[in-house]
Design a protein around this motif. Structure first.
Motif, short mmCIF file in Angstrom:
data_model
loop_
_atom_site.label_atom_id
_atom_site.label_comp_id
_atom_site.label_asym_id
_atom_site.label_seq_id
_atom_site.Cartn_x
_atom_site.Cartn_y
_atom_site.Cartn_z
N GLN A 140 0.83 -1.20 0.00
CA GLN A 140 0.00 0.00 0.00
C GLN A 140 0.87 1.26 0.00
O GLN A 140 0.59 2.22 -0.73
CB GLN A 140 -0.92 0.00 1.22
N GLU A 141 1.94 1.25 0.79
CA GLU A 141 2.85 2.39 0.82
C GLU A 141 3.62 2.51 -0.49
O GLU A 141 3.89 3.63 -0.94
CB GLU A 141 3.80 2.24 2.01
N PHE A 142 3.98 1.37 -1.10
CA PHE A 142 4.62 1.43 -2.40
C PHE A 142 3.72 2.07 -3.44
O PHE A 142 4.16 2.87 -4.26
CB PHE A 142 5.02 0.02 -2.87
N ASP A 143 2.44 1.72 -3.41
CA ASP A 143 1.50 2.32 -4.36
C ASP A 143 1.44 3.83 -4.17
O ASP A 143 1.39 4.59 -5.14
CB ASP A 143 0.11 1.72 -4.19
N LEU A 144 1.47 4.28 -2.93
CA LEU A 144 1.44 5.71 -2.65
C LEU A 144 2.72 6.37 -3.15
O LEU A 144 2.69 7.47 -3.72
CB LEU A 144 1.26 5.94 -1.15
N PHE A 149 5.26 9.91 -7.04
CA PHE A 149 6.39 10.15 -7.93
C PHE A 149 5.93 10.43 -9.36
O PHE A 149 6.46 11.31 -10.04
CB PHE A 149 7.34 8.95 -7.92
N ILE A 150 4.96 9.69 -9.83
CA ILE A 150 4.57 9.77 -11.23
C ILE A 150 3.64 10.95 -11.52
O ILE A 150 3.43 11.32 -12.68
CB ILE A 150 3.88 8.45 -11.66
N ALA A 151 3.10 11.58 -10.48
CA ALA A 151 2.07 12.61 -10.65
C ALA A 151 2.53 13.77 -11.51
O ALA A 151 1.72 14.43 -12.17
CB ALA A 151 1.61 13.12 -9.29
N GLY A 188 5.83 14.09 -1.48
CA GLY A 188 7.20 13.96 -1.99
C GLY A 188 7.72 12.55 -1.87
O GLY A 188 7.23 11.75 -1.07
N THR A 189 8.74 12.25 -2.68
CA THR A 189 9.34 10.92 -2.68
C THR A 189 10.87 11.02 -2.74
O THR A 189 11.42 12.03 -3.18
CB THR A 189 8.89 10.08 -3.89
N LEU A 190 11.51 9.94 -2.34
CA LEU A 190 12.96 9.79 -2.47
C LEU A 190 13.28 8.30 -2.36
O LEU A 190 12.61 7.56 -1.63
CB LEU A 190 13.69 10.57 -1.38
N MET A 191 14.30 7.88 -3.10
CA MET A 191 14.78 6.51 -3.00
C MET A 191 16.30 6.53 -2.87
O MET A 191 16.96 7.39 -3.46
CB MET A 191 14.41 5.71 -4.25
N ALA A 205 11.38 13.92 -5.60
CA ALA A 205 10.30 14.62 -6.29
C ALA A 205 9.35 15.23 -5.26
O ALA A 205 9.04 14.62 -4.24
CB ALA A 205 9.52 13.65 -7.19
N THR A 206 8.91 16.45 -5.55
CA THR A 206 7.91 17.13 -4.73
C THR A 206 6.80 17.60 -5.65
O THR A 206 7.07 18.20 -6.71
CB THR A 206 8.51 18.34 -4.00
N LEU A 207 5.55 17.34 -5.28
CA LEU A 207 4.43 17.81 -6.09
C LEU A 207 4.50 19.33 -6.25
O LEU A 207 4.83 20.06 -5.32
CB LEU A 207 3.11 17.41 -5.43
N LYS A 208 4.16 19.80 -7.45
CA LYS A 208 4.33 21.21 -7.78
C LYS A 208 3.63 22.13 -6.80
O LYS A 208 4.16 23.19 -6.44
CB LYS A 208 3.80 21.47 -9.20
#
Length: 263
Positions: A140-144, A149-151, A188-191, A205-208
């Protein structure tokens, strides 16, 4: 006795980049990652530039470099794909650049390869009011993570589904995923990926709608703290011009330039 920090190595940036995309390919059956003594490449029938890349190429003295690059490029074109070709400023071969241009490649962009020693001093997580950062531990967290990230990419539904398959749990523990939440909204995301002394930072990535609030810096500083706790000695990343400003403030230094050519 004061221990000297691990010296920066531009090749470490390239090596981590290659191993990270190799990892991505193992998560997605639509991607093929291939290595030979002279070339490292990624191929896919998915029309996405980062899935059809020449990451590293070394010509031999016996090679007709123009003809070889033509043959490599045609192998992508025969599948209806463009080819993206990376070159590295610390290991640049002028003959390869001329051969790329002879085969119709044009320069389409660049990134800075950057590094930061984690051996001296302690990093603090930057505070942003209302922001919480969590590591990903279930599907579920991976889907989020994937959705956030893709948004920003505006991809078609079919292409989006193919791209996000590169993100998956890593049983070896080399990959770590982060999601930033602002007032319980994922923003936001980070790997990170790597093992031993060196670890790379990716997918920042951070949403605009939530940019310019320090979220990217908070994500990176959290990852740096975690790396340092785990004994990692050097953090590396690749950054565009906008991202470089953030990373300079965190202490990163530019070690090389990665140029992109496309045909």
């Amino acid at each position: 006795m004061i221990q000297e920090p691990m010296p920066a190595d531009p090749n470490a940036i390239r090596t981590n980049l290659l191993t990270t995309f190799d990892y991505f390919s193992t998560n997605n059956p639509l991607i093929w990652f291939k290595r030979t003594p002279t070339i490292t490449r990624m191929e896919s029938d998915v029309p996405f530039s980062l899935f059809n890349v020449i990451f590293d190429y070394k010509k031999s003295d016996q090679t007709d470099v123009v003809a070889e690059i033509m043959a490599i490029t045609e192998s992508y074109h025969e599948r209806g794909m463009k080819c993206l070709w990376y070159t590295y400023s610390h290991d640049l071969d002028p003959a390869v650049i001329e051969a790329l241009k002879s085969n119709g490649y044009v320069h389409t962009g660049k990134m800075a390869g950057m590094s930061l020693s984690l051996e001296n001093g302690k990093f603090q997580i930057e505070e942003v009011p209302g922001l919480k950062i969590h590591t990903v531990h279930n599907e579920q967290e991976f889907d989020l993570f994937r959705q956030t990230f893709i948004a920003e990419y505006g991809l078609s539904e079919e292409l989006e589904a193919s791209v996000v398959r590169i993100f998956a749990d890593d049983p070896d523990g080399k990959a770590e995923y982060y999601v930033a939440y602002l007032d319980d909204t994922a923003v936001g995301t980070l790997m990170t990926y790597g093992e031993g002394d060196v670890k790379g930072i990716y997918t920042v990535a951070t949403l605009k709608a939530f940019r310019s609030r320090g979220i990217g810096s908070a994500l990176v500083s959290r990852a740096l703290c975690d790396m340092q706790t785990a004994g990692v000695k050097q953090a590396i990343l690749q950054a565009n011009a906008m991202g470089q400003r953030i990373y300079y403030k965190l202490g990163f230094k530019e070690e090389l330039i990665i140029d992109f050519y496309s045909a």
